[in-house]
Motif scaffolding. Sequence first.
Motif, PDB file in Angstrom:
ATOM      1  N   ASP A   3      53.973  37.800  49.625  1.00  0.00           N
ATOM      2  CA  ASP A   3      55.052  38.552  50.279  1.00  0.00           C
ATOM      3  C   ASP A   3      54.879  40.062  50.066  1.00  0.00           C
ATOM      4  O   ASP A   3      55.140  40.855  50.967  1.00  0.00           O
ATOM      5  N   ALA A   4      54.438  40.450  48.873  1.00  0.00           N
ATOM      6  CA  ALA A   4      54.187  41.874  48.622  1.00  0.00           C
ATOM      7  C   ALA A   4      52.985  42.349  49.443  1.00  0.00           C
ATOM      8  O   ALA A   4      52.938  43.491  49.910  1.00  0.00           O
ATOM      9  N   LEU A   5      52.018  41.461  49.649  1.00  0.00           N
ATOM     10  CA  LEU A   5      50.826  41.836  50.421  1.00  0.00           C
ATOM     11  C   LEU A   5      51.174  42.100  51.882  1.00  0.00           C
ATOM     12  O   LEU A   5      50.505  42.882  52.556  1.00  0.00           O
ATOM     13  N   ARG A   6      52.222  41.444  52.361  1.00  0.00           N
ATOM     14  CA  ARG A   6      52.656  41.707  53.738  1.00  0.00           C
ATOM     15  C   ARG A   6      53.050  43.183  53.882  1.00  0.00           C
ATOM     16  O   ARG A   6      52.785  43.811  54.894  1.00  0.00           O
ATOM     17  N   GLN A   7      53.654  43.733  52.826  1.00  0.00           N
ATOM     18  CA  GLN A   7      54.029  45.156  52.833  1.00  0.00           C
ATOM     19  C   GLN A   7      52.774  46.039  52.799  1.00  0.00           C
ATOM     20  O   GLN A   7      52.725  47.069  53.447  1.00  0.00           O
ATOM     21  N   VAL A   8      51.773  45.622  52.023  1.00  0.00           N
ATOM     22  CA  VAL A   8      50.528  46.394  51.964  1.00  0.00           C
ATOM     23  C   VAL A   8      49.880  46.391  53.351  1.00  0.00           C
ATOM     24  O   VAL A   8      49.381  47.417  53.835  1.00  0.00           O
ATOM     25  N   ALA A   9      49.914  45.258  54.016  1.00  0.00           N
ATOM     26  CA  ALA A   9      49.297  45.147  55.347  1.00  0.00           C
ATOM     27  C   ALA A   9      49.981  46.068  56.349  1.00  0.00           C
ATOM     28  O   ALA A   9      49.358  46.510  57.322  1.00  0.00           O
ATOM     29  N   ALA A  10      51.250  46.382  56.109  1.00  0.00           N
ATOM     30  CA  ALA A  10      51.993  47.237  57.046  1.00  0.00           C
ATOM     31  C   ALA A  10      51.746  48.728  56.790  1.00  0.00           C
ATOM     32  O   ALA A  10      52.179  49.572  57.575  1.00  0.00           O
ATOM     33  N   GLU A  11      51.046  49.064  55.699  1.00  0.00           N
ATOM     34  CA  GLU A  11      50.743  50.473  55.417  1.00  0.00           C
ATOM     35  C   GLU A  11      49.619  50.954  56.336  1.00  0.00           C
ATOM     36  O   GLU A  11      48.859  50.135  56.859  1.00  0.00           O
ATOM     37  N   PRO A  12      49.482  52.275  56.513  1.00  0.00           N
ATOM     38  CA  PRO A  12      48.439  52.778  57.426  1.00  0.00           C
ATOM     39  C   PRO A  12      47.020  52.325  57.034  1.00  0.00           C
ATOM     40  O   PRO A  12      46.221  51.961  57.899  1.00  0.00           O
ATOM     41  N   GLU A  13      46.717  52.326  55.727  1.00  0.00           N
ATOM     42  CA  GLU A  13      45.354  51.911  55.307  1.00  0.00           C
ATOM     43  C   GLU A  13      45.172  50.407  55.503  1.00  0.00           C
ATOM     44  O   GLU A  13      44.067  49.932  55.725  1.00  0.00           O
ATOM     45  N   GLY A  14      46.248  49.685  55.361  1.00  0.00           N
ATOM     46  CA  GLY A  14      46.249  48.263  55.674  1.00  0.00           C
ATOM     47  C   GLY A  14      45.593  47.375  54.639  1.00  0.00           C
ATOM     48  O   GLY A  14      45.306  47.768  53.504  1.00  0.00           O
ATOM     49  N   LEU A  15      45.355  46.154  55.060  1.00  0.00           N
ATOM     50  CA  LEU A  15      44.829  45.103  54.188  1.00  0.00           C
ATOM     51  C   LEU A  15      43.773  44.334  54.979  1.00  0.00           C
ATOM     52  O   LEU A  15      44.014  43.973  56.139  1.00  0.00           O
ATOM     53  N   PHE A  16      42.623  44.128  54.369  1.00  0.00           N
ATOM     54  CA  PHE A  16      41.533  43.428  55.055  1.00  0.00           C
ATOM     55  C   PHE A  16      41.271  42.067  54.418  1.00  0.00           C
ATOM     56  O   PHE A  16      41.291  41.923  53.194  1.00  0.00           O
ATOM     57  N   GLY A  17      41.003  41.105  55.254  1.00  0.00           N
ATOM     58  CA  GLY A  17      40.547  39.806  54.793  1.00  0.00           C
ATOM     59  C   GLY A  17      39.023  39.789  54.844  1.00  0.00           C
ATOM     60  O   GLY A  17      38.435  40.280  55.808  1.00  0.00           O
ATOM     61  N   VAL A  18      38.420  39.264  53.810  1.00  0.00           N
ATOM     62  CA  VAL A  18      36.955  39.185  53.763  1.00  0.00           C
ATOM     63  C   VAL A  18      36.584  37.725  53.525  1.00  0.00           C
ATOM     64  O   VAL A  18      37.038  37.120  52.541  1.00  0.00           O
ATOM     65  N   VAL A  19      35.806  37.160  54.429  1.00  0.00           N
ATOM     66  CA  VAL A  19      35.346  35.781  54.246  1.00  0.00           C
ATOM     67  C   VAL A  19      34.226  35.833  53.215  1.00  0.00           C
ATOM     68  O   VAL A  19      33.155  36.377  53.474  1.00  0.00           O
ATOM     69  N   LEU A  20      34.491  35.314  52.035  1.00  0.00           N
ATOM     70  CA  LEU A  20      33.530  35.467  50.943  1.00  0.00           C
ATOM     71  C   LEU A  20      32.285  34.632  51.156  1.00  0.00           C
ATOM     72  O   LEU A  20      32.344  33.521  51.672  1.00  0.00           O
ATOM     73  N   GLU A  21      31.165  35.196  50.696  1.00  0.00           N
ATOM     74  CA  GLU A  21      29.935  34.404  50.629  1.00  0.00           C
ATOM     75  C   GLU A  21      29.885  33.767  49.253  1.00  0.00           C
ATOM     76  O   GLU A  21      30.017  34.464  48.244  1.00  0.00           O
ATOM     77  N   GLY A  22      29.711  32.461  49.231  1.00  0.00           N
ATOM     78  CA  GLY A  22      29.676  31.751  47.956  1.00  0.00           C
ATOM     79  C   GLY A  22      30.325  30.399  48.126  1.00  0.00           C
ATOM     80  O   GLY A  22      30.944  30.126  49.154  1.00  0.00           O
ATOM     81  N   VAL A  23      30.183  29.575  47.106  1.00  0.00           N
ATOM     82  CA  VAL A  23      30.797  28.253  47.165  1.00  0.00           C
ATOM     83  C   VAL A  23      32.098  28.312  46.379  1.00  0.00           C
ATOM     84  O   VAL A  23      32.119  28.736  45.224  1.00  0.00           O
ATOM     85  N   ARG A  24      33.182  27.901  47.009  1.00  0.00           N
ATOM     86  CA  ARG A  24      34.471  27.909  46.324  1.00  0.00           C
ATOM     87  C   ARG A  24      34.794  26.521  45.775  1.00  0.00           C
ATOM     88  O   ARG A  24      34.587  25.516  46.457  1.00  0.00           O
TER      89      ARG A  24
END
Length: 301
Positions: free
Chosen positions: A236-257
Amino acid sequence: MSAHASVKKAVIPAAGLGTRFLPATKAVPKEMLPIVDVPTIQLVIEEAVSAGITDVVVVNGRHKHAIEDHFDHAFELETTLRQRGKVALADELAKISTMVRLISVRQKAPLGLGHAVLCAREFIGDEPFAVLLGDDLIDNDRDPGIAQLARVAERSGAGAIAVMEVPPGQEHLYGIVSGERLADGRIRIRELVEKPAPGTAPSRLAVVGRYVLPPSVWGHLATTAPGAGGEIQLTDALRQVAAEPEGLFGVVLEGVRHDAGDRLGYLRANLAYALKRPELRAEVLAMLRQLMDAHGDAHGA
Ligand code: G1P
């Protein structure tokens, strides 16, 4: 291996009750359950260290001492091992106690992941920092998961969080994101939902326990009201970060989870890590074949 200059501190929330692993977690934190012979939290801290992180804040509930002791000097044990000629083992233990500066803080009430991270605020301060969840193991010896995120965060001055596509029907177990996929593969996140009700998820891209966050998240965490499950959610806090001008990026990680927070995922992680060990591999494979023969194969014989 990429050392990252600007992300030096990490938070590892370790205050969960470990209910899925009771009775094993009655007196031992689940973060100390071993993957082969290494506690899960050590694997996570090794990932952080190989990404250039020097300071780790572990947020504990009960069982604070087991984790602190693991990363402290075990003087008597090391001395005894040396006296018995087990020098390599003693050296290995000594290395664990110097791998990272570790601070441990208590989360005094189980108010949720967002609240656990907030407990580390005064030790992290006004700089970008990493969050690593011990339930998620990201296996990549070449390029640690958290380093992949730190590079994106540094380049963009934004937050970066790890996402992976999960099979249909599993979305309700995760934080789910959606947004625009950029040419370089990053996802500019527009929406985040914690544990969406079945059939309502905006995508199948799940957050998988690695985050590099800007210090602006502190203010958001401090004002986030309880959300899914009545808990203060990091999502929920990350939703606020995503709304900032710099924003929030999702990165599809390389590796086995590996989902080491789930009993089957934990067993699978143990087998997968054992198979990576040259001294164990052949015997583990032989053992698996033997068990398959004894219990019937995938056809359920
Ligand atoms: C937490 C987060 C969730 C994330 C998940 C990854 O949930 O709240 O957003 O997708 O970790 O493992 P938990 O598994 O603690 O319920």
